[in-house]
Write a protein that holds these residues in place. Structure first.
Motif, short mmCIF file in Angstrom:
data_model
loop_
_atom_site.label_atom_id
_atom_site.label_comp_id
_atom_site.label_asym_id
_atom_site.label_seq_id
_atom_site.Cartn_x
_atom_site.Cartn_y
_atom_site.Cartn_z
N GLU A 221 -18.29 -11.48 -16.57
CA GLU A 221 -18.41 -12.90 -16.24
C GLU A 221 -17.67 -13.81 -17.22
N ASN A 222 -17.70 -13.47 -18.51
CA ASN A 222 -17.06 -14.35 -19.50
C ASN A 222 -15.54 -14.26 -19.46
N TYR A 223 -14.97 -13.27 -18.74
CA TYR A 223 -13.52 -13.16 -18.57
C TYR A 223 -13.08 -13.47 -17.15
N LEU A 224 -14.02 -13.56 -16.23
CA LEU A 224 -13.69 -13.62 -14.81
C LEU A 224 -12.84 -14.84 -14.45
N GLU A 225 -13.23 -16.00 -14.92
CA GLU A 225 -12.49 -17.21 -14.55
C GLU A 225 -11.03 -17.13 -15.01
N ASP A 226 -10.82 -16.69 -16.24
CA ASP A 226 -9.45 -16.55 -16.73
C ASP A 226 -8.68 -15.51 -15.94
N ALA A 227 -9.35 -14.42 -15.61
CA ALA A 227 -8.69 -13.35 -14.85
C ALA A 227 -8.22 -13.85 -13.49
N LEU A 228 -9.08 -14.56 -12.80
CA LEU A 228 -8.72 -15.05 -11.47
C LEU A 228 -7.71 -16.18 -11.55
N ASN A 229 -7.75 -16.96 -12.63
CA ASN A 229 -6.78 -18.04 -12.79
C ASN A 229 -5.36 -17.52 -12.99
N GLU A 230 -5.24 -16.27 -13.45
CA GLU A 230 -3.91 -15.68 -13.56
C GLU A 230 -3.26 -15.52 -12.19
N GLY A 231 -4.07 -15.38 -11.16
CA GLY A 231 -3.58 -15.47 -9.79
C GLY A 231 -2.97 -14.23 -9.19
N HIS A 232 -3.17 -13.07 -9.79
CA HIS A 232 -2.58 -11.86 -9.22
C HIS A 232 -3.03 -11.66 -7.78
N GLN A 233 -4.30 -11.91 -7.53
CA GLN A 233 -4.86 -11.66 -6.20
C GLN A 233 -4.25 -12.57 -5.14
N LYS A 234 -3.65 -13.68 -5.55
CA LYS A 234 -3.04 -14.58 -4.57
C LYS A 234 -1.83 -13.97 -3.89
N ASN A 235 -1.25 -12.95 -4.52
CA ASN A 235 -0.10 -12.25 -3.92
C ASN A 235 -0.53 -11.18 -2.93
N TRP A 236 -1.81 -10.83 -2.94
CA TRP A 236 -2.28 -9.71 -2.12
C TRP A 236 -2.84 -10.23 -0.80
N ASP A 237 -1.98 -10.85 -0.02
CA ASP A 237 -2.44 -11.56 1.16
C ASP A 237 -2.74 -10.65 2.34
N ASN A 238 -2.39 -9.37 2.26
CA ASN A 238 -2.72 -8.43 3.34
C ASN A 238 -3.90 -7.54 2.96
N MET A 239 -4.59 -7.90 1.87
CA MET A 239 -5.71 -7.12 1.39
C MET A 239 -6.96 -8.00 1.37
N LEU A 240 -8.11 -7.37 1.25
CA LEU A 240 -9.36 -8.09 1.01
C LEU A 240 -9.64 -8.03 -0.48
N ASN A 241 -9.90 -9.19 -1.08
CA ASN A 241 -10.01 -9.26 -2.53
C ASN A 241 -11.37 -9.81 -2.95
N PHE A 242 -12.04 -9.06 -3.84
CA PHE A 242 -13.40 -9.39 -4.25
C PHE A 242 -13.51 -9.36 -5.77
N HIS A 243 -14.57 -9.95 -6.31
CA HIS A 243 -14.97 -9.62 -7.67
C HIS A 243 -16.36 -8.98 -7.60
N ALA A 244 -16.76 -8.35 -8.71
CA ALA A 244 -17.79 -7.32 -8.62
C ALA A 244 -19.17 -7.71 -9.13
#
Length: 288
Positions: free
Chosen positions: A118-141
């Motif tokens: 949780e303490n790294y999650l916001e920064d991880a998602l802000n990097e935006g890697h998942q925004k390129n994966w538009d043909n996939m389903l993307n979750f956090h855990a």
């Protein structure tokens, strides 16, 4: 990297039975097909019985891990990969997912699950890697959230954890950086090479695999088509050398010699080792 050879989960115990292979100096993958078979505690336990929650990165909706097929109307007849990743410490995970993102995902369901705490999650998602994966389903855990946190079942300190699902049941699992898309073709899980038709790396790796393992002229002719496409997408030393090797194996010695010389020129420009191509040239000259 935080990878273990054998992983023991509190509720899902997984044991690796085959070892991974390494790339050679030319970044080619050897011909061993990594069919990683696992023994799962609860031999009758299916995907639908794994009681953990995950949260959709796009809409922040939390769902049971087991309800992905119904919630997103996924085709169960297609193979499904679940791949975990971390932007905090696992960039090889991201590179692996990017490889799949270049594939034809009408042939494969891909589900990514971020496992940053949780303490790294916001920064991880802000990097935006998942925004390129538009043909996939993307979750956090939902790491550490409650008794249904993803880490209550899966060891999230090892990544990328890859689950392979067939008809909604877990058939295989591994922690591997190198379960590349072309290996699904080698293993027969996907049978249409168009799956990797836009991936220069995977086409090259598959063609190199055939060079090492095949002698049938028809199969080698198919591999030449793949390497032609790989070079069309992105010519580099590795695929040009593969092209030369396949021409040599099919008896096209004059063409093979030219391709080998081209490969060496590319290697010189990119400061890559080309000793094996020099050896190939010597073999070609012996045949001429």
């Amino acid at each position: 990297m935080r990878i273990q050879s054998d992983i023991n989960y509190p509720q899902l115990r997984i044991k690796k039975t085959l070892t991974t292979n390494k790339k050679n100096q030319k970044m080619k993958i050897t011909t061993s097909v990594l069919v990683l078979i696992f023994s799962i505690a609860f031999s009758s336990k299916s995907f639908s019985q794994i009681d953990v929650n995950i949260t959709d990165i796009d809409n922040n909706k939390t769902i049971p891990f087991s309800k992905i097929y119904e919630t997103y109307d996924l085709d169960k007849s297609l193979p499904t990969l679940v791949i975990t990743w971390s932007a905090e410490w696992c960039y090889p995970c991201i590179r692996l997912i990017n490889r799949y993102n270049d594939c034809d995902l009408s042939m494969l369901n891909v589900i990514t699950i971020n496992i940053d705490a949780e303490n790294y999650l916001e920064d991880a998602l802000n990097e935006g890697h998942q925004k390129n994966w538009d043909n996939m389903l993307n979750f956090h855990a939902n790491i550490g959230e409650d008794e249904k946190g993803f880490d209550k079942v899966f060891n999230v300190t090892s990544a990328p954890l890859i689950l392979i699902l067939d008809n909604g049941d877990i058939s295989d699992a591994t922690v591997s950086y190198s379960l590349y898309p072309y290996k699904l073709l080698e293993a027969g899980r996907i049978r249409d090479v168009n799956f990797i038709w836009d991936s220069s790396q995977d086409l090259n790796s598959l063609a190199w695999s055939f060079y090492n393992s095949e002698n049938d002229p028809g199969r080698l002719a198919e591999a030449l088509k793949w390497i032609d496409r790989s070079i069309e997408l992105d010519q580099e030393y590795s695929n040009t050398d593969t092209y030369a090797a396949l021409l040599f194996k099919t008896g096209e010695y004059t063409k093979a010699l030219k391709a080998a010389k081209d490969a060496i020129e590319i290697a010189k420009n990119t400061n890559e080792d080309y000793e094996s191509t020099t050896d190939l040239i010597n073999k070609i000259i012996e045949k001429l």
